[in-house]
Every structure is written in structure tokens, then in C-alpha cells.
Design a protein around this motif. Structure first.
Motif, short mmCIF file in Angstrom:
data_model
loop_
_atom_site.label_atom_id
_atom_site.label_comp_id
_atom_site.label_asym_id
_atom_site.label_seq_id
_atom_site.Cartn_x
_atom_site.Cartn_y
_atom_site.Cartn_z
N GLU A 11 41.46 28.69 66.46
CA GLU A 11 42.85 28.56 66.05
C GLU A 11 43.49 29.91 65.76
O GLU A 11 44.67 30.13 66.02
N ARG A 12 42.69 30.83 65.23
CA ARG A 12 43.18 32.16 64.93
C ARG A 12 43.62 32.87 66.20
O ARG A 12 44.66 33.54 66.25
N ALA A 19 52.22 33.63 68.18
CA ALA A 19 53.08 34.58 67.46
C ALA A 19 53.55 35.71 68.38
O ALA A 19 54.72 36.11 68.34
N GLU A 20 52.64 36.22 69.21
CA GLU A 20 52.99 37.34 70.09
C GLU A 20 54.01 36.93 71.16
O GLU A 20 54.92 37.69 71.49
N ILE A 21 53.88 35.71 71.67
CA ILE A 21 54.80 35.24 72.70
C ILE A 21 56.17 34.90 72.10
O ILE A 21 57.21 35.30 72.61
N THR A 22 56.17 34.16 70.98
CA THR A 22 57.44 33.76 70.37
C THR A 22 58.22 34.95 69.81
O THR A 22 59.45 34.93 69.75
N SER A 23 57.50 36.00 69.41
CA SER A 23 58.18 37.19 68.88
C SER A 23 58.68 38.10 69.99
O SER A 23 59.47 39.02 69.74
#
Length: 233
Positions: A11-12, A19-23
């Protein structure tokens, strides 16, 4: 590196990519960190990092290129179609429900196309219709029918609707083989659909939403009756 809970480790890794894609830090076709770097950065074992990357590859979110590395992709259609097909079976969702949802999307697309359809898109649709008026096999006519509806969806310029309607088409193909060919094998039914197609085009060209909705409804009614008949036999 030992881990007490491999699920949390997985999950990590997944959360990291989310997080990297959405940011915006990772974009389509970007190269992603290696297993070693992910392992060190996220404090997980390389085995957990490898497992997570394998799942992401199966989902179509990354692509592994031998000798080059892993890259961000967006080829999720096949994975989602398989997932939805299993969901349909497990949740007892019938094919008519999939078709009705597809109808709803196309009705919305038609409404959007009344304002947003471009001249070149209308020209492509007319070209397909002119080809459909020529003598041909039911299989060839079915292929052009797919193209007609694809153009209609593209006219909405709504990428999410286009994706889901395309996926629903694949779901119907999985459960009802050669649906379009079966429908168009009947000359009378094929003639009704051909006229409905032309009526949809002419309504779009005239920006007449009421006429377009009427023609699309007529089209759907023909397909709906045939689909129901196929399921009952």
C-alpha cells in the motif's frame, strides 16, 4: 529488509504513485524510480516494491521496457473490462443494464455534440454513413456502425464518457458475441437503423436537439428489442 506486514508495504508503494501522479510530479510516459530506489525511499523490501510494480503493470498504469526501465502509462481499458466482466457475473448484472447505461452516455454525448461538434467531425460522420449505404456484408456494416457511434462520442469531447462507452462496448462483446452483426443481418432492421443514423447526423448538422434525441431513441429501441430477444433465447 524485513517487513512485518507486506500488505502495508504494498500500500505504501501504491500510495506513493497515487500521490506522485495526482500532484503532477509524475506524468504520462515519465520514467519511474527503480525497484532499488523505491525500496530505499519508502523503506520497503525490494520484493514488495517489485510486487507492487507488477500489479501496477497488470492494471496498465505502468509499462516495463526490458533494458530501459518502467514508465507511466494509461492502458487500463483491458484490465477494467476484465474486472467489470467479473463484477457483472458476481453481482448478477445483466447485459441490458450495461446497454441502458451506454444509452444514457450516448444521449448525453448527443446533447453536448449539438453545441460542440466540429465541421470535420460531421464530415467524418457523413462519410461513414455514405459508406454504410453501399452494399456490404453485415460484418462490414457492423464495423462502420462502431465507427459512427465512436464519432458521436468523440463529438462530446468528454474523455471520461468516451472511455466508459468504449469499455461498455467491450463488455457487451464479451457476453453477447457479434451483437451488431446479428442486429444488422436482418435487412428490415438494418434499414431502420440506417435511417436513424442519417436522422442523427442531419439533426446534428442542423443543431436540432429534439430531432436528434428522437432519432437516437428510435435507434436504441431497435437494439434493445434485439438484445432482449438474444438474452431470452
Amino acid at each position: 529488509m524485513e517487513e512485518k506486514n507486506s500488505q502495508k508495504a504494498y500500500e505504501r508503494v501504491f500510495d506513493y504513485f497515487t500521490a506522485e501522479i495526482t500532484s503532477g510530479n509524475l506524468r504520462l510516459n515519465d520514467k519511474i524510480p527503480t525497484e532499488r530506489v523505491l525500496s530505499e525511499t519508502l523503506k520497503v523490501s525490494r520484493n514488495s516494491a517489485r510486487e507492487a510494480l507488477h500489479v501496477l503493470e497488470m492494471m496498465g498504469l505502468i509499462e516495463c521496457i526490458q533494458g530501459s526501465g518502467n514508465y507511466i502509462r494509461c492502458n487500463t481499458k483491458e484490465y477494467m473490462t476484465r474486472l467489470m466482466s467479473l463484477t457483472m457475473v458476481l453481482q448478477h448484472i445483466n447485459h441490458t443494464e450495461v446497454f441502458e447505461l451506454r444509452c444514457g452516455f450516448e444521449q448525453t454525448a448527443l446533447s453536448a455534440a449539438m453545441e460542440d461538434a466540429k465541421p470535420e467531425e460531421l464530415a467524418r460522420m457523413k462519410e461513414v454513413l455514405e459508406k454504410m449505404d453501399q452494399p456490404m456484408s453485415a460484418q462490414d456494416s457492423a464495423a462502420l456502425d462502431v465507427e459512427f457511434h465512436k464519432i458521436l462520442m468523440e463529438m462530446s469531447h468528454n474523455q471520461l464518457m468516451i472511455f466508459y462507452v468504449d469499455q461498455m462496448e467491450d463488455l457487451l462483446k464479451l457476453f453477447v458475441k457479434d451483437l451488431r452483426t446479428s442486429i444488422l443481418s436482418d435487412r428490415r432492421r438494418a434499414a431502420v437503423l440506417r435511417k436513424a443514423h442519417w436522422d442523427i447526423y442531419e439533426a446534428l448538422a442542423a443543431r436540432d436537439e429534439a430531432a436528434g434525441a428522437k432519432a437516437l431513441k428510435k435507434h436504441f429501441n431497435v437494439v434493445r428489442k434485439h438484445l432482449k430477444k438474444l438474452i431470452e433465447t
